[in-house]
Write an enzyme that holds these catalytic residues in place. Structure first.
Site, PDB file in Angstrom:
ATOM      1  N   CYS A   1       0.808  -1.219   0.000  1.00  0.00           N
ATOM      2  CA  CYS A   1       0.000   0.000   0.000  1.00  0.00           C
ATOM      3  C   CYS A   1       0.844   1.274   0.000  1.00  0.00           C
ATOM      4  O   CYS A   1       0.647   2.163  -0.835  1.00  0.00           O
ATOM      5  CB  CYS A   1      -0.986   0.000   1.169  1.00  0.00           C
ATOM      6  SG  CYS A   1      -0.250   0.094   2.824  1.00  0.00           S
TER       7      CYS A   1
ATOM      8  N   HIS B   1      -2.766   1.206   6.935  1.00  0.00           N
ATOM      9  CA  HIS B   1      -3.004   1.104   5.489  1.00  0.00           C
ATOM     10  C   HIS B   1      -3.175   2.500   4.915  1.00  0.00           C
ATOM     11  O   HIS B   1      -3.650   3.407   5.594  1.00  0.00           O
ATOM     12  CB  HIS B   1      -4.256   0.265   5.222  1.00  0.00           C
ATOM     13  CG  HIS B   1      -4.490  -0.047   3.776  1.00  0.00           C
ATOM     14  ND1 HIS B   1      -3.636  -0.835   3.031  1.00  0.00           N
ATOM     15  CD2 HIS B   1      -5.467   0.339   2.920  1.00  0.00           C
ATOM     16  CE1 HIS B   1      -4.095  -0.933   1.792  1.00  0.00           C
ATOM     17  NE2 HIS B   1      -5.203  -0.212   1.697  1.00  0.00           N
TER      18      HIS B   1
ATOM     19  N   HIS C   1      -5.637   1.703  -4.284  1.00  0.00           N
ATOM     20  CA  HIS C   1      -4.733   1.136  -3.286  1.00  0.00           C
ATOM     21  C   HIS C   1      -4.302  -0.261  -3.683  1.00  0.00           C
ATOM     22  O   HIS C   1      -4.834  -0.858  -4.609  1.00  0.00           O
ATOM     23  CB  HIS C   1      -5.389   1.154  -1.898  1.00  0.00           C
ATOM     24  CG  HIS C   1      -6.512   0.164  -1.736  1.00  0.00           C
ATOM     25  ND1 HIS C   1      -6.615  -0.647  -0.641  1.00  0.00           N
ATOM     26  CD2 HIS C   1      -7.579  -0.138  -2.512  1.00  0.00           C
ATOM     27  CE1 HIS C   1      -7.694  -1.409  -0.747  1.00  0.00           C
ATOM     28  NE2 HIS C   1      -8.292  -1.111  -1.877  1.00  0.00           N
TER      29      HIS C   1
END
Length: 156
Positions: free
Chosen positions: A70, A120, A132
């Site tokens: 990510c 994240h 993402h």
């Protein structure tokens, strides 16, 4: 007035390049002006870079150009537009200017957290969605934000 006398007077009034471009349907930028793509904010260009990686596989610790985790995707996208981000989601959160959800714009970073720990990150695409790289076994994709526990940051 003949065509020969009309054209030179037209060129002198409008400028040779402008008249020629107008005659052929082109556009002209002023000297020192930037192209439309360059005029876009870096965050919007970074969003375009992230979107261009659609389908790239997730790989823990990877920062491109063919595999990403990510924060690797976000750091890669911003690096391509001349902005440097630290490597992890938490470090990226710490480096950005924190903004309220009501001020978010395309290209802002979206941070998912548990308590004070960011785990994240994605790039806001508008419409409640992010680009993402989700997790092992998945690929870079556009997805609706699935949690209310998100924070927003703007890259400086």
């Amino acid at each position: 007035m003949s065509a020969q006398t009309h054209v030179p007077s037209l060129l002198s009034r409008a400028g040779t390049a402008s008249a020629l471009l107008a005659a052929f349907g082109g556009t002209m930028l002023a000297p020192g002006a930037v192209s439309e793509a360059q005029a876009q904010p870096a965050a919007t260009r970074a969003l375009d870079v992230a979107a261009s990686k659609k389908g790239a596989p997730y790989r823990y610790g990877a920062a491109g150009p063919h595999r990403f985790d990510c924060s690797g995707l976000t750091s890669f996208a911003f690096k391509k537009v001349g902005k440097t981000l630290p490597r992890t989601a938490q470090q990226q959160y710490n480096r950005t200017r924190h903004i309220p959800a009501s001020s978010r714009r395309q290209g802002d970073l979206v941070f998912f957290h548990y308590g004070r720990s960011v785990y994240h990150v994605g790039i806001y695409a508008g419409g409640g969605k992010i680009w993402h790289s989700p997790k092992s076994g998945q690929v870079v994709r556009l997805q609706r934000i699935w949690s209310k526990k998100v924070l927003y940051g703007r890259v400086r």
